[in-house]
Write an enzyme that holds these catalytic residues in place. Sequence first.
Site, PDB file in Angstrom:
ATOM      1  N   ASP A  82       0.819  -1.214   0.000  1.00 40.38           N
ATOM      2  CA  ASP A  82       0.000   0.000   0.000  1.00 40.38           C
ATOM      3  C   ASP A  82       0.851   1.261   0.000  1.00 40.38           C
ATOM      4  OD1 ASP A  82       0.926  -0.508   2.582  1.00 40.38           O
ATOM      5  OD2 ASP A  82      -1.042  -0.949   3.386  1.00 40.38           O
ATOM      6  N   GLU A 156      -9.650  -1.926   5.181  1.00 40.92           N
ATOM      7  CA  GLU A 156     -10.310  -1.642   6.446  1.00 40.92           C
ATOM      8  C   GLU A 156     -11.541  -2.549   6.608  1.00 40.92           C
ATOM      9  OE1 GLU A 156      -8.538  -0.030   8.370  1.00 40.92           O
ATOM     10  OE2 GLU A 156      -8.339   2.115   7.983  1.00 40.92           O
TER      11      GLU A 156
HETATM   12  C1  F6R Z   1       1.511  -1.596   6.149  1.00 39.89           C
HETATM   13  C2  F6R Z   1       0.182  -2.159   6.222  1.00 39.89           C
HETATM   14  C3  F6R Z   1      -0.624  -2.196   7.484  1.00 39.89           C
HETATM   15  C4  F6R Z   1       0.215  -2.462   8.732  1.00 39.89           C
HETATM   16  C5  F6R Z   1      -0.677  -2.407   9.968  1.00 39.89           C
HETATM   17  C6  F6R Z   1       0.113  -2.610  11.245  1.00 39.89           C
HETATM   18  O1  F6R Z   1       2.023  -1.679   4.844  1.00 39.89           O
HETATM   19  O2  F6R Z   1      -0.292  -2.603   5.233  1.00 39.89           O
HETATM   20  O3  F6R Z   1      -1.612  -3.169   7.369  1.00 39.89           O
HETATM   21  O4  F6R Z   1       0.814  -3.712   8.626  1.00 39.89           O
HETATM   22  O5  F6R Z   1      -1.338  -1.188  10.030  1.00 39.89           O
HETATM   23  O6  F6R Z   1       0.947  -1.524  11.440  1.00 39.89           O
HETATM   24  P1  F6R Z   1       2.080  -1.556  12.564  1.00 39.89           P
HETATM   25  O7  F6R Z   1       3.066  -2.565  12.129  1.00 39.89           O
HETATM   26  O8  F6R Z   1       2.662  -0.165  12.542  1.00 39.89           O
HETATM   27  O9  F6R Z   1       1.400  -1.903  13.837  1.00 39.89           O
END
Ligand code: F6R
Length: 259
Positions: A82, A156
């Site tokens: 993303d 989401e």
């Molecule tokens: C990032 C992504 C998101 C993150 C998720 C967790 O490329 O696609 O799905 O993996 O928001 O984020 P962290 O690792 O910061 O807790």
Amino acid sequence: MFFKKNSMILLEGQKMKLIIVENYEEASVEAAKVMLEQVRSNPKSHLGLATGSTPIRLYELMIADHKLNNTSYRDIKTFNLDEYCGLQSTHPQSYHYFMNKHLFDGLDIDLHNVYLPKGFGDIQENCDAYNALLDKNGLDLQLLGIGSNGHIGFNEPGTAFESKTHYIELEESTRQDNARLFFNGNIDEVPTHAITMGIQNILDAKKILLIACGESKAKPIQTLVEGQMTIECPASALQNHQDVVVIVDTAAASLLTKK
Ligand code: F6R
């Protein structure tokens, strides 16, 4: 089901390997084993990569291994999940910048083999181009983190499991989570929209590696591992996949009932 450290579990006919470790460091070490096995067994692998706080240590371990053991990424292709909309690749909070800083700069990867969705210009055109790219190349291994609301990529809650790369409005909670860790804590600086691989693109990968650490991930991990498949928890779509490795620390595993 009965869970213990490094246990393999079977979920209603699908194979999901669940690895429970003590902490973030151990989770990153376990994840590095899976990633390096992929890269070494197929030096032309197509890797789906993630950003966020979770993979940072894994990426450090990949760089350390590259320096120590000369594991080469010259023929590896990467495809990120993303990108924020409205941020150019040179913006310090863009995922493009993140990947250069945390991984690509430390490897011998050919930057022509590095792909991220483009979050500016004609977004629909960018989505179509990214889908065509993914369909043409295919992913051998997709790395995932998980949102506290159960998102994977930026899919989401409510996103269809059949979704392909698309434009999405980020939930307030996602923007808050990301502001806490990045953007100097200022939610107003976090973009409101992103472009993300869809859940179907993720499910199309041959193998999936998901890492989750910390208490805020306990609820979505419970749904992924023990709950019903529901679009309210996008990660639960992984129950449909035949080769998933889920690595969690004890905090993220804390709501699993059959430990
Ligand atoms: C990032 C992504 C998101 C993150 C998720 C967790 O490329 O696609 O799905 O993996 O928001 O984020 P962290 O690792 O910061 O807790």
